[in-house]
Motif scaffolding. Structure first.
Motif, PDB file in Angstrom:
ATOM      1  N   ALA A   5     -11.076  -2.682   7.147  1.00  0.00           N
ATOM      2  CA  ALA A   5     -11.383  -1.506   7.968  1.00  0.00           C
ATOM      3  C   ALA A   5     -10.426  -1.405   9.155  1.00  0.00           C
ATOM      4  O   ALA A   5      -9.936  -0.315   9.473  1.00  0.00           O
ATOM      5  N   ALA A   6     -10.134  -2.519   9.802  1.00  0.00           N
ATOM      6  CA  ALA A   6      -9.212  -2.505  10.942  1.00  0.00           C
ATOM      7  C   ALA A   6      -7.820  -2.076  10.506  1.00  0.00           C
ATOM      8  O   ALA A   6      -7.147  -1.297  11.193  1.00  0.00           O
ATOM      9  N   ASN A  20      -3.461   2.003   9.932  1.00  0.00           N
ATOM     10  CA  ASN A  20      -2.588   2.803   9.069  1.00  0.00           C
ATOM     11  C   ASN A  20      -2.814   4.295   9.268  1.00  0.00           C
ATOM     12  O   ASN A  20      -1.866   5.079   9.233  1.00  0.00           O
ATOM     13  N   MET A  21      -4.062   4.694   9.478  1.00  0.00           N
ATOM     14  CA  MET A  21      -4.337   6.105   9.717  1.00  0.00           C
ATOM     15  C   MET A  21      -3.737   6.560  11.032  1.00  0.00           C
ATOM     16  O   MET A  21      -3.217   7.663  11.129  1.00  0.00           O
ATOM     17  N   THR A  22      -3.753   5.691  12.026  1.00  0.00           N
ATOM     18  CA  THR A  22      -3.154   5.996  13.318  1.00  0.00           C
ATOM     19  C   THR A  22      -1.640   6.172  13.169  1.00  0.00           C
ATOM     20  O   THR A  22      -1.047   7.055  13.778  1.00  0.00           O
ATOM     21  N   LYS A  23      -1.023   5.329  12.344  1.00  0.00           N
ATOM     22  CA  LYS A  23       0.422   5.409  12.099  1.00  0.00           C
ATOM     23  C   LYS A  23       0.768   6.473  11.062  1.00  0.00           C
ATOM     24  O   LYS A  23       1.919   6.711  10.768  1.00  0.00           O
ATOM     25  N   GLN A  24      -0.259   7.066  10.454  1.00  0.00           N
ATOM     26  CA  GLN A  24      -0.125   8.047   9.381  1.00  0.00           C
ATOM     27  C   GLN A  24       0.597   7.467   8.171  1.00  0.00           C
ATOM     28  O   GLN A  24       1.404   8.132   7.534  1.00  0.00           O
ATOM     29  N   LEU A  25       0.273   6.201   7.864  1.00  0.00           N
ATOM     30  CA  LEU A  25       0.797   5.578   6.654  1.00  0.00           C
ATOM     31  C   LEU A  25      -0.162   5.891   5.511  1.00  0.00           C
ATOM     32  O   LEU A  25      -1.358   6.048   5.718  1.00  0.00           O
ATOM     33  N   PRO A  26       0.336   5.942   4.289  1.00  0.00           N
ATOM     34  CA  PRO A  26      -0.556   6.186   3.154  1.00  0.00           C
ATOM     35  C   PRO A  26      -1.528   5.024   2.986  1.00  0.00           C
ATOM     36  O   PRO A  26      -1.179   3.871   3.229  1.00  0.00           O
ATOM     37  N   MET A  52       6.245  -2.612   1.689  1.00  0.00           N
ATOM     38  CA  MET A  52       6.036  -1.829   0.476  1.00  0.00           C
ATOM     39  C   MET A  52       7.378  -1.389  -0.079  1.00  0.00           C
ATOM     40  O   MET A  52       8.322  -1.190   0.670  1.00  0.00           O
ATOM     41  N   THR A  53       7.444  -1.255  -1.389  1.00  0.00           N
ATOM     42  CA  THR A  53       8.621  -0.668  -2.019  1.00  0.00           C
ATOM     43  C   THR A  53       8.266   0.764  -2.398  1.00  0.00           C
ATOM     44  O   THR A  53       7.108   1.078  -2.651  1.00  0.00           O
ATOM     45  N   GLY A  54       9.272   1.626  -2.416  1.00  0.00           N
ATOM     46  CA  GLY A  54       9.012   3.038  -2.659  1.00  0.00           C
ATOM     47  C   GLY A  54       8.452   3.684  -1.401  1.00  0.00           C
ATOM     48  O   GLY A  54       8.501   3.111  -0.322  1.00  0.00           O
ATOM     49  N   GLY A  55       7.917   4.866  -1.501  1.00  0.00           N
ATOM     50  CA  GLY A  55       7.334   5.553  -0.348  1.00  0.00           C
ATOM     51  C   GLY A  55       8.387   6.175   0.534  1.00  0.00           C
ATOM     52  O   GLY A  55       9.590   6.012   0.324  1.00  0.00           O
ATOM     53  N   PRO A  56       7.930   6.877   1.558  1.00  0.00           N
ATOM     54  CA  PRO A  56       8.867   7.566   2.447  1.00  0.00           C
ATOM     55  C   PRO A  56       9.704   6.589   3.268  1.00  0.00           C
ATOM     56  O   PRO A  56       9.266   5.478   3.542  1.00  0.00           O
ATOM     57  N   PRO A  57      10.916   7.015   3.670  1.00  0.00           N
ATOM     58  CA  PRO A  57      11.767   6.149   4.494  1.00  0.00           C
ATOM     59  C   PRO A  57      11.037   5.696   5.758  1.00  0.00           C
ATOM     60  O   PRO A  57      10.313   6.465   6.375  1.00  0.00           O
ATOM     61  N   GLY A  58      11.238   4.446   6.100  1.00  0.00           N
ATOM     62  CA  GLY A  58      10.635   3.900   7.314  1.00  0.00           C
ATOM     63  C   GLY A  58       9.214   3.396   7.137  1.00  0.00           C
ATOM     64  O   GLY A  58       8.651   2.804   8.049  1.00  0.00           O
ATOM     65  N   SER A  59       8.614   3.621   5.983  1.00  0.00           N
ATOM     66  CA  SER A  59       7.230   3.183   5.791  1.00  0.00           C
ATOM     67  C   SER A  59       7.137   1.845   5.074  1.00  0.00           C
ATOM     68  O   SER A  59       6.042   1.378   4.800  1.00  0.00           O
ATOM     69  N   ASN A  60       8.290   1.249   4.776  1.00  0.00           N
ATOM     70  CA  ASN A  60       8.242   0.025   3.975  1.00  0.00           C
ATOM     71  C   ASN A  60       7.778  -1.199   4.754  1.00  0.00           C
ATOM     72  O   ASN A  60       7.141  -2.073   4.199  1.00  0.00           O
ATOM     73  N   LYS A  61       8.066  -1.300   6.034  1.00  0.00           N
ATOM     74  CA  LYS A  61       7.623  -2.451   6.819  1.00  0.00           C
ATOM     75  C   LYS A  61       6.205  -2.193   7.316  1.00  0.00           C
ATOM     76  O   LYS A  61       5.956  -1.235   8.036  1.00  0.00           O
ATOM     77  N   VAL A  62       5.290  -3.069   6.936  1.00  0.00           N
ATOM     78  CA  VAL A  62       3.883  -2.865   7.271  1.00  0.00           C
ATOM     79  C   VAL A  62       3.441  -3.790   8.395  1.00  0.00           C
ATOM     80  O   VAL A  62       2.865  -3.346   9.379  1.00  0.00           O
ATOM     81  N   ALA A  63       3.715  -5.106   8.268  1.00  0.00           N
ATOM     82  CA  ALA A  63       3.203  -6.050   9.267  1.00  0.00           C
ATOM     83  C   ALA A  63       3.904  -7.394   9.155  1.00  0.00           C
ATOM     84  O   ALA A  63       4.476  -7.739   8.127  1.00  0.00           O
ATOM     85  N   ILE A  64       3.819  -8.141  10.236  1.00  0.00           N
ATOM     86  CA  ILE A  64       4.190  -9.554  10.261  1.00  0.00           C
ATOM     87  C   ILE A  64       2.916 -10.307  10.615  1.00  0.00           C
ATOM     88  O   ILE A  64       2.234  -9.952  11.582  1.00  0.00           O
ATOM     89  N   LEU A  65       2.601 -11.322   9.833  1.00  0.00           N
ATOM     90  CA  LEU A  65       1.352 -12.060  10.010  1.00  0.00           C
ATOM     91  C   LEU A  65       1.615 -13.454  10.553  1.00  0.00           C
ATOM     92  O   LEU A  65       2.572 -14.116  10.168  1.00  0.00           O
ATOM     93  N   ARG A  66       0.728 -13.865  11.456  1.00  0.00           N
ATOM     94  CA  ARG A  66       0.792 -15.180  12.095  1.00  0.00           C
ATOM     95  C   ARG A  66      -0.308 -16.081  11.540  1.00  0.00           C
ATOM     96  O   ARG A  66      -1.250 -15.600  10.903  1.00  0.00           O
ATOM     97  N   PRO A  67      -0.240 -17.382  11.842  1.00  0.00           N
ATOM     98  CA  PRO A  67      -1.289 -18.294  11.378  1.00  0.00           C
ATOM     99  C   PRO A  67      -2.686 -17.815  11.793  1.00  0.00           C
ATOM    100  O   PRO A  67      -2.890 -17.322  12.899  1.00  0.00           O
ATOM    101  N   GLY A  68      -3.608 -17.957  10.852  1.00  0.00           N
ATOM    102  CA  GLY A  68      -4.981 -17.498  11.045  1.00  0.00           C
ATOM    103  C   GLY A  68      -5.237 -16.157  10.397  1.00  0.00           C
ATOM    104  O   GLY A  68      -6.387 -15.745  10.239  1.00  0.00           O
ATOM    105  N   SER A  69      -4.161 -15.467   9.984  1.00  0.00           N
ATOM    106  CA  SER A  69      -4.304 -14.146   9.352  1.00  0.00           C
ATOM    107  C   SER A  69      -4.763 -14.287   7.905  1.00  0.00           C
ATOM    108  O   SER A  69      -4.482 -15.272   7.236  1.00  0.00           O
TER     109      SER A  69
END
Length: 155
Positions: free
Chosen positions: A141-142, A147-153, A68-85
């Protein structure tokens, strides 16, 4: 890459947010023609934050990063996806702006299911379309729980 390789990747991906469609191989064969294959170069954006697009994408080969761009510091990296995602699945449910960027980390093969093609599938095979939407909702949902566990918006 043929569509059966994508199906194999989807069926063998073992992550919390895996796309778990309850479809037989024959049902996947019926769905296959509704997807379009795209080759993405390393560094190219598949999805741009803020754009609108009613498509979801399945990664057949390579790796994608979600950020993500913007948002609080450290929240920009969300995930790395592998084949099948799957990625971009919220686009199936609403016409709003994309919440994150998705960039190819390596050369990738992705398969797109665009909104109009999903609607066409729903007219011809409503049960198959419903299963795709149910599984996409499960992915959302997953990811929301994570994200709620990580407290991400969420927005």
């Amino acid at each position: 890459m043929d569509f059966s390789e994508l199906v194999q990747a989807i069926q063998t991906l073992n992550t919390e947010d895996a796309f778990r469609a309850r479809l037989s191989l024959e049902q996947w064969r019926t769905i296959g023609p509704y997807f379009t294959q795209h080759d993405i170069r390393s560094g190219d954006l598949l999805i741009k934050q803020g754009d609108t697009d009613r498509s979801m994408y399945f990664l057949g080969r390579g790796s994608l990063q979600v950020f993500m761009t913007g948002g609080p510091p450290g929240s920009n990296k969300v995930a790395i996806l592998r084949p099948g995602s799957v990625v971009g699945e919220p686009g199936v449910f609403h016409d709003g702006a994309r919440m994150a960027n998705v960039e190819a980390m390596t050369p990738c093969v992705v398969w797109a299911l665009r909104g109009p093609r999903l609607e066409e599938l729903a007219q011809r095979s409503p049960g198959l379309a419903l299963e795709l939407v149910r599984a996409a909702g499960g992915v959302m949902a997953a990811r929301m729980r994570a994200n709620m566990t990580k407290q991400l918006p969420i927005s």
